[in-house]
Design an enzyme around this catalytic site. Sequence first.
Site, PDB file in Angstrom:
ATOM      1  N   LYS A   1       2.100  -9.434  14.128  1.00  0.00           N
ATOM      2  CA  LYS A   1       2.998  -8.322  13.764  1.00  0.00           C
ATOM      3  C   LYS A   1       2.276  -6.991  13.943  1.00  0.00           C
ATOM      4  CE  LYS A   1       3.504  -7.065   9.337  1.00  0.00           C
ATOM      5  NZ  LYS A   1       3.252  -5.663   9.074  1.00  0.00           N
ATOM      6  N   ASN A   2       1.040  -6.916  13.457  1.00  0.00           N
ATOM      7  CA  ASN A   2       0.331  -5.630  13.436  1.00  0.00           C
ATOM      8  C   ASN A   2      -0.261  -5.245  14.783  1.00  0.00           C
ATOM      9  OD1 ASN A   2       1.135  -5.447  10.843  1.00  0.00           O
ATOM     10  ND2 ASN A   2      -0.861  -5.891   9.934  1.00  0.00           N
TER      11      ASN A   2
ATOM     12  N   ARG B   1       7.018   1.668   7.410  1.00  0.00           N
ATOM     13  CA  ARG B   1       6.100   2.795   7.556  1.00  0.00           C
ATOM     14  C   ARG B   1       5.471   2.833   8.940  1.00  0.00           C
ATOM     15  NH1 ARG B   1       3.982   4.464   3.734  1.00  0.00           N
ATOM     16  NH2 ARG B   1       2.110   5.010   4.892  1.00  0.00           N
TER      17      ARG B   1
ATOM     18  N   CYS C   1       4.659   3.201  -0.905  1.00  0.00           N
ATOM     19  CA  CYS C   1       5.247   1.860  -0.851  1.00  0.00           C
ATOM     20  C   CYS C   1       4.605   1.058  -1.987  1.00  0.00           C
ATOM     21  CB  CYS C   1       5.017   1.206   0.504  1.00  0.00           C
ATOM     22  SG  CYS C   1       3.356   0.593   0.706  1.00  0.00           S
TER      23      CYS C   1
ATOM     24  N   ARG D   1      -0.369   5.663   0.622  1.00  0.00           N
ATOM     25  CA  ARG D   1      -0.439   5.495   2.086  1.00  0.00           C
ATOM     26  C   ARG D   1      -0.032   6.763   2.835  1.00  0.00           C
ATOM     27  NH1 ARG D   1       1.978  -0.190   3.692  1.00  0.00           N
ATOM     28  NH2 ARG D   1       0.665   0.124   5.524  1.00  0.00           N
TER      29      ARG D   1
ATOM     30  N   ASP E   1      -5.171  -7.757   3.923  1.00  0.00           N
ATOM     31  CA  ASP E   1      -3.911  -8.499   4.103  1.00  0.00           C
ATOM     32  C   ASP E   1      -4.047  -9.977   3.759  1.00  0.00           C
ATOM     33  OD1 ASP E   1      -2.791  -6.604   7.013  1.00  0.00           O
ATOM     34  OD2 ASP E   1      -2.811  -6.160   4.877  1.00  0.00           O
TER      35      ASP E   1
ATOM     36  N   VAL F   1      -9.272  -1.322  -0.214  1.00  0.00           N
ATOM     37  CA  VAL F   1      -8.547  -0.565   0.815  1.00  0.00           C
ATOM     38  C   VAL F   1      -7.345   0.157   0.235  1.00  0.00           C
ATOM     39  CG1 VAL F   1      -7.276  -0.760   2.992  1.00  0.00           C
ATOM     40  CG2 VAL F   1      -9.361  -2.122   2.622  1.00  0.00           C
TER      41      VAL F   1
ATOM     42  N   ARG G   1       9.831  -9.995   6.952  1.00  0.00           N
ATOM     43  CA  ARG G   1       9.283  -8.858   7.701  1.00  0.00           C
ATOM     44  C   ARG G   1       8.084  -9.292   8.529  1.00  0.00           C
ATOM     45  NH1 ARG G   1       8.264  -3.487   4.538  1.00  0.00           N
ATOM     46  NH2 ARG G   1       7.513  -3.154   6.651  1.00  0.00           N
TER      47      ARG G   1
END
Length: 425
Positions: free
Chosen positions: A22-23, A93, A117, A122, A307, A329, A399
């Site tokens: 996804k990223n 985002r 969020c 962020r 993540d 983070v 998502r």
Amino acid sequence: MDKLVIEGGTPLRGEVRISGAKNAALPLLFATLLHEGPSHIANLPRLQDVRTTLNLLIELGVGVRRSDDGTAVLDAANLLSHEAPYDLVRRMRASVLCLGPLLARNGHARVSLPGGCAIGARPIDLHLQGLEALGATIELAGGYVEATAPRGGLVGGRVLFDQVTVGGTENLMMAAATAQGKTTLENCAREPEISDLAMALRSMGAQITGDGTSIIEIEGIPKLGPMKHTVVPDRIEAGTYMAAAAITRGDVKLVGARLEHLDSLISKMAQAGVEVRREGNGLRVRHHGELHAVDVQTRPYPGFPTDLQAQFMALMTVAQGSSTVTESVFEKRFMHVPELNRMGADIQTKDRTAFVRGVESLHGAKVMATDLRASATLVIGGLAAQGRTEVLRVYHLDRGYEAIEEKIGALGGVIRRVPQDWEDD
Ligand code: EPZ
């Protein structure tokens, strides 16, 4: 809205194909704006965030043709707009990643500020400071960023990121690819998704070196050609299934997963007593016996990924002994803690550290998904728990996880998706 109903206690066994990341997919899709014609992307995952990104690109005037085999052709020949509206950005985002490409392509971009969020404020201040270093004028008005390039286009320069930012590095790589002259980006993010974007930009003719290190150099060229790229496998999806295999004492092959993208997780898993090794075109995760408690602290890549923090914490809830999980983070990425505690975990948090005391077993409960990775963690807990777990608001999961109940079901997990009852809201 749907929920997932899980009957825990079955060890996961078999093979699962890891989807495109996804990223990586999201910045790659935005990068197609840099070419005035068709680009080809393969191994696109079927995710809500990908659909949201494609819808935004269509709003901007991009022609999108998607096939069943995960490939897509995006034609950015005629852009109709340079604006990313609030109602799209607030839902995802990562839409701010259209800023760099639109500014480079049009000389102008109007993008809604994303707002906070579930996991933190962020901000995008580092993105904006970087674009100003390339000559852009940035104005903030009415919750929008108005960015304008100099008349002759962006000009290469030196950008030093105050802190490591994945999105900031990606926006600046895309903006600098067609800027006049050389750009040096320092203190860059080093994630595999950064290198995947650099590879895709190089397929378009961009002159980029140093991706994967903290210093990236880009020689701007006037025009970029078509992208032709295959999305890298999703290391976070792979790490999520690794945790699910370990907590259920299963034996799973993660087809397509790359060992070199998961070093930090694999070494923590080994300390916890979980065997992970390369096998053919993927990784094999096997676990039986006890789990040992292991401390983790999240860091920018190649450190332990934020993540995967929640997923590893789920594992530690049933480990022998106590562990600490420190989130360095994001400022508030412990939304999964109260829900795991409702499943019988014993976790206390103070500031950015969670103190996990291992328990014999979790027990099923009705729990609420909040953010993408916290939701995955509740599924992991449910697969190991005694009894039934219902994970509400599954749209968070959709998502970022492709066909999650099909993939878990194929591994023997007892899981089904059902509409939420009205009293579940
Ligand atoms: C990317 O988000 C990922 N999203 C996130 O994955 C991931 O958690 C994050 O990188 C860190 O690895 C995508 O790639 C689409 P950052 P991004 O900029 O780019 C602060 C998931 O679950 N910061 O590296 O938004 C920021 O507040 C998602 O798949 C500034 O202060 O993350 C954060 O504390 C969640 N100013 C830290 O830096 C800025 O201008 C890292 O953020 C930018 C960032």
